[in-house]
Each structure stands twice: as structure tokens, then as C-alpha cells.
Write a protein that holds these residues in place. Structure first.
Motif, mmCIF file in Angstrom:
data_model
loop_
_atom_site.group_PDB
_atom_site.id
_atom_site.type_symbol
_atom_site.label_atom_id
_atom_site.label_comp_id
_atom_site.label_asym_id
_atom_site.label_seq_id
_atom_site.Cartn_x
_atom_site.Cartn_y
_atom_site.Cartn_z
ATOM 1 N N TRP A 123 13.973 4.609 -1.420
ATOM 2 C CA TRP A 123 15.193 5.009 -0.745
ATOM 3 C C TRP A 123 15.789 6.244 -1.432
ATOM 4 O O TRP A 123 15.726 6.393 -2.643
ATOM 5 N N HIS A 124 16.402 7.104 -0.601
ATOM 6 C CA HIS A 124 17.115 8.265 -1.146
ATOM 7 C C HIS A 124 18.549 8.341 -0.631
ATOM 8 O O HIS A 124 19.446 8.793 -1.346
ATOM 9 N N ASP A 125 18.763 7.900 0.609
ATOM 10 C CA ASP A 125 20.129 7.864 1.140
ATOM 11 C C ASP A 125 20.887 6.703 0.511
ATOM 12 O O ASP A 125 20.284 5.687 0.119
ATOM 13 N N PRO A 126 22.209 6.801 0.403
ATOM 14 C CA PRO A 126 22.998 5.681 -0.129
ATOM 15 C C PRO A 126 22.796 4.405 0.674
ATOM 16 O O PRO A 126 22.719 4.434 1.902
ATOM 17 N N ALA A 158 0.839 -1.198 0.000
ATOM 18 C CA ALA A 158 0.000 0.000 0.000
ATOM 19 C C ALA A 158 0.876 1.251 0.000
ATOM 20 O O ALA A 158 1.914 1.294 0.670
ATOM 21 N N PRO A 159 0.495 2.268 -0.760
ATOM 22 C CA PRO A 159 1.281 3.504 -0.789
ATOM 23 C C PRO A 159 1.366 4.154 0.591
ATOM 24 O O PRO A 159 0.529 3.923 1.466
ATOM 25 N N VAL A 160 2.379 4.949 0.776
ATOM 26 C CA VAL A 160 2.577 5.716 2.011
ATOM 27 C C VAL A 160 2.176 7.164 1.724
ATOM 28 O O VAL A 160 2.778 7.823 0.876
ATOM 29 N N SER A 161 1.140 7.625 2.417
ATOM 30 C CA SER A 161 0.624 8.992 2.183
ATOM 31 C C SER A 161 0.388 9.244 0.704
ATOM 32 O O SER A 161 0.693 10.322 0.172
ATOM 33 N N GLY A 162 -0.150 8.236 0.020
ATOM 34 C CA GLY A 162 -0.525 8.413 -1.382
ATOM 35 C C GLY A 162 0.619 8.314 -2.360
ATOM 36 O O GLY A 162 0.463 8.687 -3.530
ATOM 37 N N ARG A 172 7.525 13.841 -0.347
ATOM 38 C CA ARG A 172 7.862 12.546 -0.912
ATOM 39 C C ARG A 172 7.938 11.506 0.211
ATOM 40 O O ARG A 172 8.339 11.820 1.333
ATOM 41 N N ALA A 173 7.537 10.286 -0.099
ATOM 42 C CA ALA A 173 7.591 9.185 0.861
ATOM 43 C C ALA A 173 8.948 8.507 0.739
ATOM 44 O O ALA A 173 9.370 8.140 -0.365
ATOM 45 N N VAL A 174 9.630 8.331 1.858
ATOM 46 C CA VAL A 174 10.993 7.812 1.833
ATOM 47 C C VAL A 174 11.124 6.561 2.697
ATOM 48 O O VAL A 174 10.324 6.334 3.610
ATOM 49 N N ILE A 175 12.145 5.758 2.383
ATOM 50 C CA ILE A 175 12.511 4.597 3.195
ATOM 51 C C ILE A 175 13.903 4.864 3.743
ATOM 52 O O ILE A 175 14.892 4.761 3.010
#
Length: 322
Positions: A92-95, A83-87, A227-230
Motif C-alpha cells: 500500500w502507498h495511499d493512506p 506470488a509477487p506482482v510483476s516480480g 513498483r507494485a501497489v495495492i
């Protein structure tokens, strides 16, 4: 008189020959006409048969094949995506900085290297120097005991994992269990704040202790301001229940799950590493073309897109890649 008789006899002979020749020519002409007429009739019959046959044949064109590809790609994306997170589709964005425990040094290095390879192929940033681990992979002989130990040390779950999700992780008897931390930040990576920008003046906005605000300004109807991040993930591999699977297969599996924030599936028509433990797909032992296209599509486009926009892009990428 004798000469006249001879002449008349010769004349009759010539006439007889000419009549025979004429009859022979007429016979040949009649045969030719009959053959031509028969050929024309046969050609007409052949044309009629071809027309009738053509009416019964349905040619499957490229448009129908393309529609089938699109349908299967949509089924695949819908099946493997959580399921999407906050739409939005979280990513991932960090290395990536993996740390593998529970294996000897050689095997641990193999798994970490494979994880970085999958990340690089997807266009994700990786960190090969000394770094703080944000992806912890634990190989253990008893997944339940290891999970309980992590819970007792309050290391197991980030705040973003709901109580329902925690219970599901506990009761799951999967060979590989994983969970990802998720968060929301500004579209450009800036952290959200607990209060509105003072420049907006006094605003009476509905809020609670979990309400966050963004200072990003945009009038776009396509992008969003966040943006939704991990930021991190934990994986527990139960070696006992995962027995029989190659270490490279398990590495591909866990990398796909945590990078794509995916879920295990069974029974879908498209081969995928997400079916590694699906008995009906014995050949699902490595990343497939669909898996690679999914990860590449997820990390290729802008992050601050609504889920339906990202989903359409993922489907299109998979169709184009096949």
C-alpha cells in the motif's frame, strides 16, 4: 672408668635416638614422595579423561543457532507470502481508510481502530479524517450469500483478480475471505501511460491493449522503474464460521492479510496470526514478533525492488528481531 662407662652409655643412647629419628624422617619422606607420585598420576589420568571427554562433546555455537533462525525465517516468509506482482512484493502507498459494516457502531470502531494501529506500527500511512474507504470489511452471517450479492452488483472484484482467483474465492469456505486489488505504477508513483514517451521517437515495440509504459529513467541494476501497489481491498468475515474467535484476533488477522498481501497457512513451525484458524496452533491469536517484523520490513525499504531482494530483507529483519 665409671665416668667413661657413663659417657659411652649416653653416647649409645644419643646414637639410638638419632637413628630412630632418621628412620622416622625417611618414612615420612617416603610417604610424601608416594603421595606426590599418586597425585601426579591421578592428575595425569584426569587430564586424559578430560581430553577424551572433550573429544566427544560438540558445542552448538552461535553460528549454527543463527543458521537455524535464518532457515525458520525463510520458511515463514515463503509460506505467508503470495506470488509477487510483476516480480515485486505489492504494498500500500495511499493512506489506509478502513470502513467496517455489519457490526454495531462500537464494535465497528474497535475494528477500524485496530486496523489503523497495525498500519501505523508497520510504518504505513493512515487517514483518520473523513476519507474515501479503500479497505472495506464486511461482517455477515452468510459469507456465500454476501459474495454473490457483491458479484451481482459488479462490486466484488477489480480487474486485477483473475478468473481463477475468483473461482477460488467463491469455493473457499474460510471464515475470512479477502482479496486485494493490485496495479503497477512508476517508481515515484506516477501513472503508467498507454503509449511510449514521444521524446523516444517512433519505436516498434511489441504491445497489446494492456501494455503500459513508464517515463521513469534509471540505470540502477538494484532498483526497477516501477513498483507494485495495492490501491484497495475487500474482506468478508463470515461470523458463523468465525465463531469463537475474539474480535481483536480477527482484526489482527485481516489487517495482516491485506497489508502484507499474505495468505492463510497451517503446519509451519513459526507462530503467526496467519494461523488463526489452524487448530494445531491454539496460541496464534494475535500478531507475533515475526508478523510485526514482516510488515515493518515490507514497508520500511524502497518499493521498487525485485522480489528476491525484498524477500532477503524480510528474512534478515525477522532474524534480527528474534
Amino acid at each position: 672408668m665409671i665416668f667413661n662407662a657413663i659417657d659411652q652409655h649416653e653416647a649409645r643412647s644419643v646414637l639410638v635416638k638419632e637413628m630412630r629419628m632418621l628412620r622416622r624422617m625417611l618414612a615420612i619422606f617416603a610417604s610424601v614422595v608416594s603421595t606426590v607420585s599418586a597425585n601426579a598420576q591421578n592428575a595425569s589420568n584426569d587430564q586424559a579423561s578430560a581430553t577424551a571427554l572433550d573429544d566427544e562433546i560438540v558445542v552448538v555455537g552461535s553460528q549454527e543457532k543463527q543458521a537455524t533462525k535464518h532457515q525458520r525465517a525463510a520458511e515463514y516468509v515463503r509460506s505467508v507470502s503470495q506470488a509477487p506482482v510483476s516480480g515485486q512484493y505489492a504494498r500500500w502507498h495511499d493512506p489506509i481508510c478502513p470502513r467496517v459494516t455489519g457490526l454495531d457502531a462500537t464494535a465497528a470502531t474497535l475494528v477500524e481502530t485496530r486496523i489503523r494501529q497495525v498500519a501505523t506500527a508497520a510504518g504505513m500511512p493512515t487517514n483518520v479524517t473523513s476519507c474515501r474507504p479503500n479497505l472495506v470489511v464486511i461482517f455477515t452471517l452468510d459469507g456465500d450469500t454476501t459474495l454473490k450479492r457483491l458479484e451481482q452488483q459488479r462490486f466484488a472484484y477489480p480487474r486485477s483478480i483473475s478468473p481463477e482467483e475468483r473461482r477460488a474465492i467463491r469455493v473457499a469456505k474460510q471464515p475470512v475471505r479477502w482479496w486485494t486489488d493490485t496495479d503497477i505504477e512508476g517508481a515515484d508513483g506516477e501513472p503508467l501511460t498507454a503509449s511510449p514517451n514521444p521524446g523516444l521517437g517512433a519505436l516498434d515495440l511489441p504491445a497489446n491493449q494492456d501494455t503500459k509504459y513508464s517515463s521513469t529513467y534509471s540505470s540502477s541494476m538494484i532498483t526497477t522503474k516501477v513498483r507494485a501497489v495495492i490501491p484497495a481491498a475487500v474482506v468478508i468475515v463470515d461470523v458463523t464460521t468465525a465463531s469463537g474467535k475474539k474480535l481483536t484476533s480477527v482484526s489482527d488477522y485481516l489487517a495482516f492479510m491485506v497489508f502484507g498481501r499474505a495468505r492463510a497457512v497451517t503446519g509451519i513451525r513459526t507462530p503467526t496470526i496467519a494461523r488463526l484458524f489452524d487448530a494445531s496452533c491454539p496460541g496464534c491469536t494475535a500478531l507475533t514478533d515475526a508478523d510485526r517484523a514482516y510488515l515493518a520490513g515490507l514497508y520500511r525499504g524502497p518499493a521498487n525492488r525485485p522480489a528476491n531482494t525484498t524477500r532477503a530483507a524480510l528474512i534478515g529483519g525477522i532474524v534480527a528481531d528474534r
